[in-house]
Motif scaffolding. Structure first.
Motif, PDB file in Angstrom:
ATOM      1  N   ASN A  73      27.173 -67.459   4.578  1.00 42.14           N
ATOM      2  CA  ASN A  73      27.866 -68.273   3.554  1.00 42.14           C
ATOM      3  C   ASN A  73      28.666 -69.326   4.437  1.00 42.14           C
ATOM      4  O   ASN A  73      29.976 -69.398   4.128  1.00 42.14           O
ATOM      5  CB  ASN A  73      28.848 -67.328   2.681  1.00 42.14           C
ATOM      6  CG  ASN A  73      27.971 -66.674   1.570  1.00 42.14           C
ATOM      7  OD1 ASN A  73      26.733 -66.968   1.163  1.00 42.14           O
ATOM      8  ND2 ASN A  73      28.354 -65.519   1.353  1.00 42.14           N
ATOM      9  N   LYS A  74      28.010 -69.886   5.278  1.00 40.86           N
ATOM     10  CA  LYS A  74      28.907 -70.939   6.040  1.00 40.86           C
ATOM     11  C   LYS A  74      28.216 -72.370   6.097  1.00 40.86           C
ATOM     12  O   LYS A  74      26.922 -72.382   5.977  1.00 40.86           O
ATOM     13  CB  LYS A  74      28.873 -70.431   7.699  1.00 40.86           C
ATOM     14  CG  LYS A  74      29.455 -69.200   7.948  1.00 40.86           C
ATOM     15  CD  LYS A  74      30.930 -69.290   7.492  1.00 40.86           C
ATOM     16  CE  LYS A  74      31.392 -67.975   7.977  1.00 40.86           C
ATOM     17  NZ  LYS A  74      33.147 -67.826   7.429  1.00 40.86           N
ATOM     18  N   ILE A  75      28.912 -73.370   6.349  1.00 43.09           N
ATOM     19  CA  ILE A  75      28.393 -74.604   6.622  1.00 43.09           C
ATOM     20  C   ILE A  75      28.012 -75.098   8.003  1.00 43.09           C
ATOM     21  O   ILE A  75      29.096 -74.561   8.750  1.00 43.09           O
ATOM     22  CB  ILE A  75      29.219 -75.814   5.831  1.00 43.09           C
ATOM     23  CG1 ILE A  75      29.383 -75.526   4.444  1.00 43.09           C
ATOM     24  CG2 ILE A  75      28.356 -77.039   6.082  1.00 43.09           C
ATOM     25  CD1 ILE A  75      28.172 -75.551   3.472  1.00 43.09           C
ATOM     26  N   VAL A  76      27.003 -75.295   8.409  1.00 44.53           N
ATOM     27  CA  VAL A  76      26.807 -75.709   9.796  1.00 44.53           C
ATOM     28  C   VAL A  76      26.571 -77.379   9.892  1.00 44.53           C
ATOM     29  O   VAL A  76      25.759 -77.850   9.165  1.00 44.53           O
ATOM     30  CB  VAL A  76      25.812 -75.081  10.556  1.00 44.53           C
ATOM     31  CG1 VAL A  76      24.435 -75.073   9.890  1.00 44.53           C
ATOM     32  CG2 VAL A  76      25.593 -75.301  12.031  1.00 44.53           C
ATOM     33  N   ILE A  77      27.205 -77.996  11.016  1.00 47.27           N
ATOM     34  CA  ILE A  77      27.071 -79.346  10.978  1.00 47.27           C
ATOM     35  C   ILE A  77      26.599 -79.549  12.394  1.00 47.27           C
ATOM     36  O   ILE A  77      27.472 -79.310  13.359  1.00 47.27           O
ATOM     37  CB  ILE A  77      28.501 -80.179  10.884  1.00 47.27           C
ATOM     38  CG1 ILE A  77      28.890 -79.793   9.209  1.00 47.27           C
ATOM     39  CG2 ILE A  77      28.453 -81.863  10.731  1.00 47.27           C
ATOM     40  CD1 ILE A  77      30.132 -80.379   8.879  1.00 47.27           C
ATOM     41  N   ALA A  78      25.346 -80.533  12.429  1.00 45.79           N
ATOM     42  CA  ALA A  78      25.458 -80.998  13.877  1.00 45.79           C
ATOM     43  C   ALA A  78      25.403 -82.449  14.013  1.00 45.79           C
ATOM     44  O   ALA A  78      25.425 -83.306  13.076  1.00 45.79           O
ATOM     45  CB  ALA A  78      23.677 -80.772  13.992  1.00 45.79           C
ATOM     46  N   TYR A 380      26.731 -92.288   8.740  1.00 45.79           N
ATOM     47  CA  TYR A 380      26.107 -91.055   9.111  1.00 45.79           C
ATOM     48  C   TYR A 380      26.608 -90.097   8.108  1.00 45.79           C
ATOM     49  O   TYR A 380      27.008 -88.936   8.624  1.00 45.79           O
ATOM     50  CB  TYR A 380      26.219 -90.813  10.464  1.00 45.79           C
ATOM     51  CG  TYR A 380      25.543 -91.719  11.404  1.00 45.79           C
ATOM     52  CD1 TYR A 380      24.192 -91.839  11.552  1.00 45.79           C
ATOM     53  CD2 TYR A 380      26.184 -92.464  12.254  1.00 45.79           C
ATOM     54  CE1 TYR A 380      23.555 -92.539  12.386  1.00 45.79           C
ATOM     55  CE2 TYR A 380      25.639 -93.374  13.220  1.00 45.79           C
ATOM     56  CZ  TYR A 380      24.055 -93.254  13.186  1.00 45.79           C
ATOM     57  OH  TYR A 380      23.567 -94.165  14.180  1.00 45.79           O
ATOM     58  N   THR A 381      26.227 -90.149   6.778  1.00 45.50           N
ATOM     59  CA  THR A 381      26.848 -89.169   5.943  1.00 45.50           C
ATOM     60  C   THR A 381      25.859 -88.037   5.813  1.00 45.50           C
ATOM     61  O   THR A 381      24.468 -88.231   6.160  1.00 45.50           O
ATOM     62  CB  THR A 381      26.693 -89.942   4.458  1.00 45.50           C
ATOM     63  OG1 THR A 381      25.412 -90.339   4.016  1.00 45.50           O
ATOM     64  CG2 THR A 381      27.779 -91.085   4.556  1.00 45.50           C
ATOM     65  N   SER A 382      26.162 -86.903   5.435  1.00 40.54           N
ATOM     66  CA  SER A 382      25.374 -85.668   5.138  1.00 40.54           C
ATOM     67  C   SER A 382      25.873 -84.797   4.257  1.00 40.54           C
ATOM     68  O   SER A 382      27.146 -84.406   4.041  1.00 40.54           O
ATOM     69  CB  SER A 382      25.153 -84.863   6.213  1.00 40.54           C
ATOM     70  OG  SER A 382      24.254 -83.738   6.099  1.00 40.54           O
ATOM     71  N   ALA A 383      25.006 -84.536   3.046  1.00 38.58           N
ATOM     72  CA  ALA A 383      25.638 -83.637   1.769  1.00 38.58           C
ATOM     73  C   ALA A 383      24.643 -82.301   1.887  1.00 38.58           C
ATOM     74  O   ALA A 383      23.561 -82.436   2.064  1.00 38.58           O
ATOM     75  CB  ALA A 383      25.862 -84.465   0.558  1.00 38.58           C
ATOM     76  N   VAL A 384      25.634 -81.304   1.468  1.00 38.83           N
ATOM     77  CA  VAL A 384      24.903 -80.076   1.454  1.00 38.83           C
ATOM     78  C   VAL A 384      25.474 -79.231   0.229  1.00 38.83           C
ATOM     79  O   VAL A 384      26.916 -79.307   0.145  1.00 38.83           O
ATOM     80  CB  VAL A 384      24.869 -79.225   2.816  1.00 38.83           C
ATOM     81  CG1 VAL A 384      26.184 -78.845   3.235  1.00 38.83           C
ATOM     82  CG2 VAL A 384      24.018 -78.086   3.024  1.00 38.83           C
ATOM     83  N   PHE A 385      24.830 -78.584  -0.478  1.00 36.00           N
ATOM     84  CA  PHE A 385      25.363 -77.795  -1.196  1.00 36.00           C
ATOM     85  C   PHE A 385      25.576 -76.100  -1.082  1.00 36.00           C
ATOM     86  O   PHE A 385      24.848 -75.754  -0.189  1.00 36.00           O
ATOM     87  CB  PHE A 385      24.434 -77.480  -2.698  1.00 36.00           C
ATOM     88  CG  PHE A 385      24.979 -76.678  -3.714  1.00 36.00           C
ATOM     89  CD1 PHE A 385      26.132 -76.762  -4.448  1.00 36.00           C
ATOM     90  CD2 PHE A 385      24.168 -75.332  -4.145  1.00 36.00           C
ATOM     91  CE1 PHE A 385      26.478 -76.276  -5.289  1.00 36.00           C
ATOM     92  CE2 PHE A 385      24.665 -74.562  -5.208  1.00 36.00           C
ATOM     93  CZ  PHE A 385      25.775 -74.975  -5.759  1.00 36.00           C
ATOM     94  N   ASP A 386      26.617 -75.902  -1.051  1.00 35.94           N
ATOM     95  CA  ASP A 386      27.244 -74.380  -0.724  1.00 35.94           C
ATOM     96  C   ASP A 386      26.890 -73.717  -2.017  1.00 35.94           C
ATOM     97  O   ASP A 386      27.968 -73.637  -2.951  1.00 35.94           O
ATOM     98  CB  ASP A 386      28.671 -74.404  -0.118  1.00 35.94           C
ATOM     99  CG  ASP A 386      29.176 -73.039   0.160  1.00 35.94           C
ATOM    100  OD1 ASP A 386      28.686 -72.120  -0.489  1.00 35.94           O
ATOM    101  OD2 ASP A 386      30.158 -72.812   1.109  1.00 35.94           O
ATOM    102  N   SER A 387      26.089 -72.723  -2.045  1.00 34.76           N
ATOM    103  CA  SER A 387      25.571 -71.880  -3.221  1.00 34.76           C
ATOM    104  C   SER A 387      26.490 -70.715  -3.418  1.00 34.76           C
ATOM    105  O   SER A 387      26.759 -70.107  -4.465  1.00 34.76           O
ATOM    106  CB  SER A 387      24.392 -71.344  -3.334  1.00 34.76           C
ATOM    107  OG  SER A 387      23.954 -70.739  -2.061  1.00 34.76           O
ATOM    108  N   ASN A 388      27.513 -70.389  -2.356  1.00 39.35           N
ATOM    109  CA  ASN A 388      28.137 -69.255  -2.605  1.00 39.35           C
ATOM    110  C   ASN A 388      29.428 -69.736  -3.109  1.00 39.35           C
ATOM    111  O   ASN A 388      30.134 -69.176  -3.846  1.00 39.35           O
ATOM    112  CB  ASN A 388      28.495 -68.756  -1.066  1.00 39.35           C
ATOM    113  CG  ASN A 388      29.573 -67.693  -1.217  1.00 39.35           C
ATOM    114  OD1 ASN A 388      29.423 -66.601  -1.695  1.00 39.35           O
ATOM    115  ND2 ASN A 388      30.531 -67.961  -0.531  1.00 39.35           N
TER     116      ASN A 388
END
Length: 493
Positions: A73-78, A380-388
């Protein structure tokens, strides 16, 4: 001879303070503060909101890519760090369900060398993620494992393409085959896809498959769980920079491309993104349309088939931002079944989100919401859904503050919370009571409540979470008692 001790009729009743109005015959639960409430489902309305800008690095971030680690339940950003040009990954933790607050651990270097074109995806099978990147012109990958708020990396893979200038790297995970699909441009003469799989902390690659003889750019991928394949969208530099799409079907690390490349925008298309809406069973492609004054635009795609015969059909283009919009990224919020498009408003550099609802072959957008402060210039945008946490984490390079930054966006929603548990049912209201009444009488254990209707004598009844009685148990399973007439029930003993 049977002897009764005490006032049996009174001892089988409870006197309590009422919280919320209740009617005679209502099933009743006791609250944690000792008050009583009728069994019901409460609806909690959650408003649309976004949090403050939170830096994940104090240096400008390029090639920002993000993924959600559902195992931790973490977001990882590269990203690539402007200070030393090295590639880094950092772990983000959203504070809780529906929270718009995020904190970050310490960034961890992917390599000691200069890296570009970082792309990260999460493997739901192994519980690890892979980051793909370019080093010295060659394409590589590494497996990362999250522990707490830190990351450890395995060894660098053998190059998936060498002796060339690899760029425009994009990746997605295919859980049906447990492989990553990686798209990239090879120098100035072709664009390719390749599959990679995790074993332990290492990556292995299949064979490269060329999908276009031109040096395609702005590639993005999304997995289709219904057809169990991947959609690839890109800008075809050899065909007037049109927006095109094709399908990749995986068999292990072998990839079969659809024989046709479909044009979804017959104009200069840039900075596109694609997500799969699992509610509508459609793809949503979003992009900057240079053929229409650089406006932010989306189109719904319907997929059919797999392998070489896979095909697409497209709805009409819909403008989500009636002004110049670039650096488009998107995520699907499965909590509310909406697509969130994150982008830069080109004239000011501010970050906005547009929330879209797909229906059939069309999409309808709400009015875009500005989520970055005035003066912020993003790229340089990035979107991600955190389902937790049921939020979308929007990350970007902040050119103004020379930092890598994230903002958490929460869609409006509602949630239903029943107040019945397996332990808190105590009986039935003996009369009508209003909120705050003191000394309300509840017919409890082994007493008879005569405020019911339509019961069948001799049958056991259960309390349901909506406050009704039923002959079958619900979840949780809560026994109410046994009917002794059509209007009376002996409360469970």
């Amino acid at each position: 001879m049977v002897r009764s001790i005490g006032n049996v009729q009174k001892d089988a009743k409870i006197r309590a303070t009422v919280s919320e109005n209740m009617s005679a015959g209502d099933p009743v639960v006791v609250n944690s503060d000792g008050t009583v409430t009728s069994v019901q489902i409460f609806t909690n309305t959650i408003t649309e909101a976004f949090g403050s800008e939170t830096n994940f690095t104090s240096d400008t971030a390029y090639y920002v890519s993000s993924a959600f680690d559902s195992a931790n339940n973490k977001i990882v950003i590269a990203y690539q760090d402007s200070d030393d040009n090295k590639g880094y990954c950092v772990v983000g933790t959203v504070s809780g369900v529906n929270s718009t607050s995020i904190t970050f651990g310490t960034p961890v270097a992917i390599s000691t060398s200069t890296l570009t074109w970082t792309s990260v995806s999460f493997d739901t099978n192994s519980g690890k993620f892979a980051v793909f990147y370019t080093r010295s012109g060659d394409g590589y990958g590494k497996v990362g494992t999250i522990s707490g708020t830190s990351i450890s990396f395995g060894s660098e893979s053998a190059t998936f393409w060498s002796a060339s200038s690899v760029s425009n790297t994009a990746s997605v995970f295919d859980p049906s085959e447990n492989v990553f699909v990686v798209a990239h441009t090879k120098g100035s003469d072709s664009a390719n896809v390749i599959a990679a799989s995790i074993s332990g902390t290492s990556l292995s690659f299949g064979s490269t498959s060329q999908f276009d003889s031109n040096a395609c750019q702005d590639m993005a991928l999304a997995y289709n769980p219904d057809n169990q394949n991947v959609m690839l969208v890109y800008r075809d530099t050899g065909t007037s920079n049109y927006g095109k799409a094709l399908t990749c079907t995986q068999d292990g690390t072998s990839i079969t491309r659809s024989s046709n490349q479909y044009v979804y925008n017959s104009g200069y298309t840039r900075r596109q993104s694609v997500v799969y809406d699992t509610s509508a069973n459609k793809f949503l492609i979003s992009y900057e349309d240079l053929g229409n004054s650089n406006k932010g635009t989306s189109v719904v795609a319907t997929a059919s088939g797999s392998g070489t015969s896979a095909s697409f059909s497209f709805g009409s283009e819909t403008v989500f931002a009636d002004y110049s919009s670039t650096y488009v990224s998107s995520a699907f919020d499965s909590n509310v079944n909406k697509c969130v498009v994150f982008y830069e408003e080109n004239s000011t550099g501010r970050g906005y989100v547009a929330v879209g609802t797909v229906s059939g072959t069309s999409v309808t957008f709400d009015t875009p919401v500005q989520i970055t402060v005035d003066g912020t210039s993003i790229f340089y945008t990035s979107a991600v859904f955190d389902s937790n946490s049921n939020v979308v984490v929007c990350s970007f390079g902040d050119f103004t503050d020379t930092a890598g930054t994230s903002v958490v966006f929460r869609n409006a929603s509602s949630e239903s919370n029943p107040n019945l548990t397996s332990e808190n049912f105590i009986g039935f209201a003996s009369g009508d009571y209003t909120d705050g009444d003191v000394g309300a009488i509840i017919n409890s254990t082994c007493s008879i409540d005569n405020n019911q209707s339509s019961l069948t004598a001799g049958q056991k009844y259960y309390v349901r979470t909506n406050g009704t009685l039923n002959l079958s148990a619900g979840s949780p399973s809560v026994e109410a008692g046994t009917a002794i007439s059509s209007t009376e029930i002996l409360v469970k003993g």
